[in-house]
Design a protein around this motif. Structure first.
Motif, PDB file in Angstrom:
ATOM      1  N   TYR A  19       0.730  -1.196  -0.029  1.00  0.00           N
ATOM      2  CA  TYR A  19      -0.066  -0.089  -0.085  1.00  0.00           C
ATOM      3  C   TYR A  19       0.800   1.221  -0.061  1.00  0.00           C
ATOM      4  O   TYR A  19       2.180   1.352   0.495  1.00  0.00           O
ATOM      5  CB  TYR A  19      -0.938   0.016   1.267  1.00  0.00           C
ATOM      6  CG  TYR A  19      -1.912  -1.241   1.397  1.00  0.00           C
ATOM      7  CD1 TYR A  19      -3.026  -1.365   0.666  1.00  0.00           C
ATOM      8  CD2 TYR A  19      -1.346  -2.449   2.065  1.00  0.00           C
ATOM      9  CE1 TYR A  19      -3.562  -2.497   0.619  1.00  0.00           C
ATOM     10  CE2 TYR A  19      -2.041  -3.414   2.449  1.00  0.00           C
ATOM     11  CZ  TYR A  19      -3.292  -3.512   1.593  1.00  0.00           C
ATOM     12  OH  TYR A  19      -4.051  -4.625   1.592  1.00  0.00           O
ATOM     13  N   GLU A  20       0.451   2.339  -0.332  1.00  0.00           N
ATOM     14  CA  GLU A  20       0.824   3.687  -0.190  1.00  0.00           C
ATOM     15  C   GLU A  20       0.423   4.371   0.945  1.00  0.00           C
ATOM     16  O   GLU A  20      -0.850   4.427   1.167  1.00  0.00           O
ATOM     17  CB  GLU A  20       0.551   4.651  -1.472  1.00  0.00           C
ATOM     18  CG  GLU A  20       1.171   5.788  -1.267  1.00  0.00           C
ATOM     19  CD  GLU A  20       0.477   6.907  -2.442  1.00  0.00           C
ATOM     20  OE1 GLU A  20       0.764   8.162  -2.508  1.00  0.00           O
ATOM     21  OE2 GLU A  20      -0.404   6.255  -3.276  1.00  0.00           O
ATOM     22  N   SER A  41      -4.118   2.185  -2.938  1.00  0.00           N
ATOM     23  CA  SER A  41      -3.582   1.029  -3.751  1.00  0.00           C
ATOM     24  C   SER A  41      -4.291   1.178  -5.108  1.00  0.00           C
ATOM     25  O   SER A  41      -5.414   1.692  -5.266  1.00  0.00           O
ATOM     26  CB  SER A  41      -4.171  -0.257  -3.231  1.00  0.00           C
ATOM     27  OG  SER A  41      -3.979  -1.197  -4.101  1.00  0.00           O
ATOM     28  N   ASP A  49      -8.178  -4.473   3.860  1.00  0.00           N
ATOM     29  CA  ASP A  49      -6.974  -3.751   3.711  1.00  0.00           C
ATOM     30  C   ASP A  49      -6.574  -2.858   4.917  1.00  0.00           C
ATOM     31  O   ASP A  49      -5.450  -2.686   5.206  1.00  0.00           O
ATOM     32  CB  ASP A  49      -7.027  -2.690   2.197  1.00  0.00           C
ATOM     33  CG  ASP A  49      -7.304  -3.566   1.194  1.00  0.00           C
ATOM     34  OD1 ASP A  49      -6.392  -4.417   0.909  1.00  0.00           O
ATOM     35  OD2 ASP A  49      -8.147  -3.254   0.474  1.00  0.00           O
TER      36      ASP A  49
END
Length: 157
Positions: A19-20, A41, A49
């Motif tokens: 993920y970012e 994402s 998530d």
């Protein structure tokens, strides 16, 4: 620890999960303190998530204890009206509608809503009704000192 130091602490783990770390908000003090971690994402973000990142971030915070006092950890997607806080965000959303609220007037105004034309480490260009405005944004500037607030979305500024 500063906000940017907390980001540096959490980002490798979040990246490692795929993920970012899109943004981080922290408000401390009293019973309502929070740390809000926004993740993104290419496939989008769902509840699973958020749970996965929450467990990993919670473990880091328990060990490192980077912030004083009590706060609740929240993990969320940035949503449609996400803040653009990194050079990569500006590049990813070129051609999209953005809202910009400058701290100081530029060309006699503080608010701009238009199409994000281009960006680099120092400036973005926003087309408002056919007129391009170059707005200063320094990637090297700490986020708390950024001269503008940028967001993506259709709602008014």
């Amino acid at each position: 620890m500063t906000r940017d130091e907390v980001i540096a602490l959490l980002e490798p783990t979040i990246d490692g999960l795929g993920y970012e770390l899109a943004d981080l908000e922290v408000r401390l003090g009293g019973k309502n303190g929070f740390m809000r971690v926004f993740i993104d994402s290419p496939d989008g973000i769902g509840l699973d998530d958020c749970e996965k990142v929450s467990l990993a971030v919670s473990a880091i915070l328990d060990v490192e204890d980077p912030l004083p006092g009590h706060y609740d950890l929240e993990v969320s997607s940035p949503g449609l009206d996400r803040k653009l806080t990194k050079v990569e965000h500006f590049q990813r959303f070129q051609g999209e509608i953005v809202k910009v609220k400058m701290r100081f007037p530029v060309e006699g105004r503080r608010r701009f809503r238009g199409t994000l034309v281009s960006s680099d480490d120092e400036n973005i260009v926003v087309d408002v009704d056919g007129i391009e405005h170059t707005l200063r944004w320094l990637a090297s500037t700490p986020r708390d000192w950024c001269p503008a607030i940028f967001s993506r979305g259709e709602t008014g500024v």
